[in-house]
Design a protein around this motif. Structure first.
Motif, mmCIF file in Angstrom:
data_model
loop_
_atom_site.group_PDB
_atom_site.id
_atom_site.type_symbol
_atom_site.label_atom_id
_atom_site.label_comp_id
_atom_site.label_asym_id
_atom_site.label_seq_id
_atom_site.Cartn_x
_atom_site.Cartn_y
_atom_site.Cartn_z
ATOM 1 N N TYR A 51 0.876 -1.173 0.000
ATOM 2 C CA TYR A 51 0.000 0.000 0.000
ATOM 3 C C TYR A 51 0.911 1.220 0.000
ATOM 4 C CZ TYR A 51 -2.941 3.724 1.868
ATOM 5 O OH TYR A 51 -3.580 4.917 2.046
ATOM 6 N N ILE A 52 0.899 1.964 -1.094
ATOM 7 C CA ILE A 52 1.795 3.106 -1.267
ATOM 8 C C ILE A 52 0.978 4.383 -1.082
ATOM 9 C CG2 ILE A 52 3.352 4.282 -2.862
ATOM 10 C CD1 ILE A 52 3.711 1.511 -4.217
ATOM 11 N N TYR A 53 1.465 5.250 -0.198
ATOM 12 C CA TYR A 53 0.754 6.495 0.071
ATOM 13 C C TYR A 53 1.751 7.644 0.159
ATOM 14 C CZ TYR A 53 2.206 5.793 4.919
ATOM 15 O OH TYR A 53 2.939 5.602 6.051
ATOM 16 N N ARG A 54 1.233 8.864 0.151
ATOM 17 C CA ARG A 54 2.078 10.043 0.190
ATOM 18 C C ARG A 54 1.909 10.727 1.546
ATOM 19 N NH1 ARG A 54 2.434 13.832 -4.869
ATOM 20 N NH2 ARG A 54 1.444 11.950 -5.600
ATOM 21 N N ALA A 55 3.016 11.021 2.206
ATOM 22 C CA ALA A 55 2.997 11.710 3.490
ATOM 23 C C ALA A 55 3.272 13.197 3.288
ATOM 24 C CB ALA A 55 4.048 11.098 4.414
ATOM 25 N N GLN A 56 3.125 13.974 4.345
ATOM 26 C CA GLN A 56 3.363 15.416 4.229
ATOM 27 C C GLN A 56 4.844 15.736 4.210
ATOM 28 O OE1 GLN A 56 1.158 17.476 7.293
ATOM 29 N NE2 GLN A 56 -0.264 18.197 5.724
ATOM 30 N N LYS A 57 5.606 15.083 5.068
ATOM 31 C CA LYS A 57 7.027 15.391 5.167
ATOM 32 C C LYS A 57 7.854 14.381 4.401
ATOM 33 C CE LYS A 57 6.836 17.710 9.599
ATOM 34 N NZ LYS A 57 7.393 17.799 10.939
ATOM 35 N N LYS A 58 9.000 14.812 3.943
ATOM 36 C CA LYS A 58 9.931 13.890 3.301
ATOM 37 C C LYS A 58 10.556 12.990 4.347
ATOM 38 C CE LYS A 58 11.045 16.436 -0.835
ATOM 39 N NZ LYS A 58 12.107 16.874 -1.722
ATOM 40 N N GLY A 103 -10.758 1.879 -0.363
ATOM 41 C CA GLY A 103 -11.012 2.324 -1.727
ATOM 42 C C GLY A 103 -9.752 2.661 -2.495
ATOM 43 N N ALA A 104 -8.600 2.634 -1.826
ATOM 44 C CA ALA A 104 -7.338 2.951 -2.490
ATOM 45 C C ALA A 104 -6.802 1.727 -3.224
ATOM 46 C CB ALA A 104 -6.312 3.434 -1.464
ATOM 47 N N THR A 105 -5.841 1.949 -4.100
ATOM 48 C CA THR A 105 -5.242 0.840 -4.829
ATOM 49 C C THR A 105 -3.994 0.345 -4.108
ATOM 50 O OG1 THR A 105 -3.953 2.350 -6.194
ATOM 51 C CG2 THR A 105 -6.074 1.633 -7.068
ATOM 52 N N VAL A 106 -3.695 -0.923 -4.326
ATOM 53 C CA VAL A 106 -2.479 -1.534 -3.796
ATOM 54 C C VAL A 106 -1.775 -2.254 -4.929
ATOM 55 C CG1 VAL A 106 -3.250 -1.826 -1.413
ATOM 56 C CG2 VAL A 106 -3.754 -3.599 -3.084
ATOM 57 N N HIS A 107 -0.503 -2.530 -4.744
ATOM 58 C CA HIS A 107 0.251 -3.348 -5.687
ATOM 59 C C HIS A 107 0.359 -4.742 -5.099
ATOM 60 C CE1 HIS A 107 2.545 0.296 -7.588
ATOM 61 N NE2 HIS A 107 1.244 0.376 -7.714
#
Length: 115
Positions: A51-58, A103-107
């Protein structure tokens, strides 16, 4: 011309395993693209799920002044068994998926193989 091989197939997070009144957040339900019955899920048992997601901070790599810092994060899991007769599978993640992921996509990775 490059010969690229596919390392994953898409999946969709449906929700948690649940009964009528209780939901079990330690197990997630995933629909894999192109899998429509229980027999087709046999190939995917034991495969890794990302499950790949984007966070606020690097990531903390920026503190070390490296270039490969990214806002993307990954939560890893594994397909454990099928769920019902329509090709849905159950997956357990190292850390339970957040409710925001529904509802999100996963690999669904095509490894490891169970030969």
């Amino acid at each position: 011309m490059s010969n690229s091989t596919r390392l994953y197939t898409k999946g969709l997070i449906l929700g948690y395993k649940r009964g009528l009144r209780n939901q079990h957040t330690n197990t997630s339900l995933i629909r894999i693209e192109g899998v429509n019955n229980k027999n087709e899920t046999e190939f995917y048992l034991g495969k890794r799920v990302a499950y790949i997601y984007r966070a606020q901070k690097k990531t903390k790599a920026t503190l070390r002044k490296t270039r490969n810092a990214s806002k993307f994060r990954v939560m890893w899991g594994k397909v454990t068994r099928s769920h019902g007769n329509s090709g849905v599978v159950r997956a357990k993640f190292r850390h339970n998926l957040p409710p925001k992921s529904m509802g999100a996509t996963v690999h669904v990775m095509l490894y490891p193989s169970r030969v």
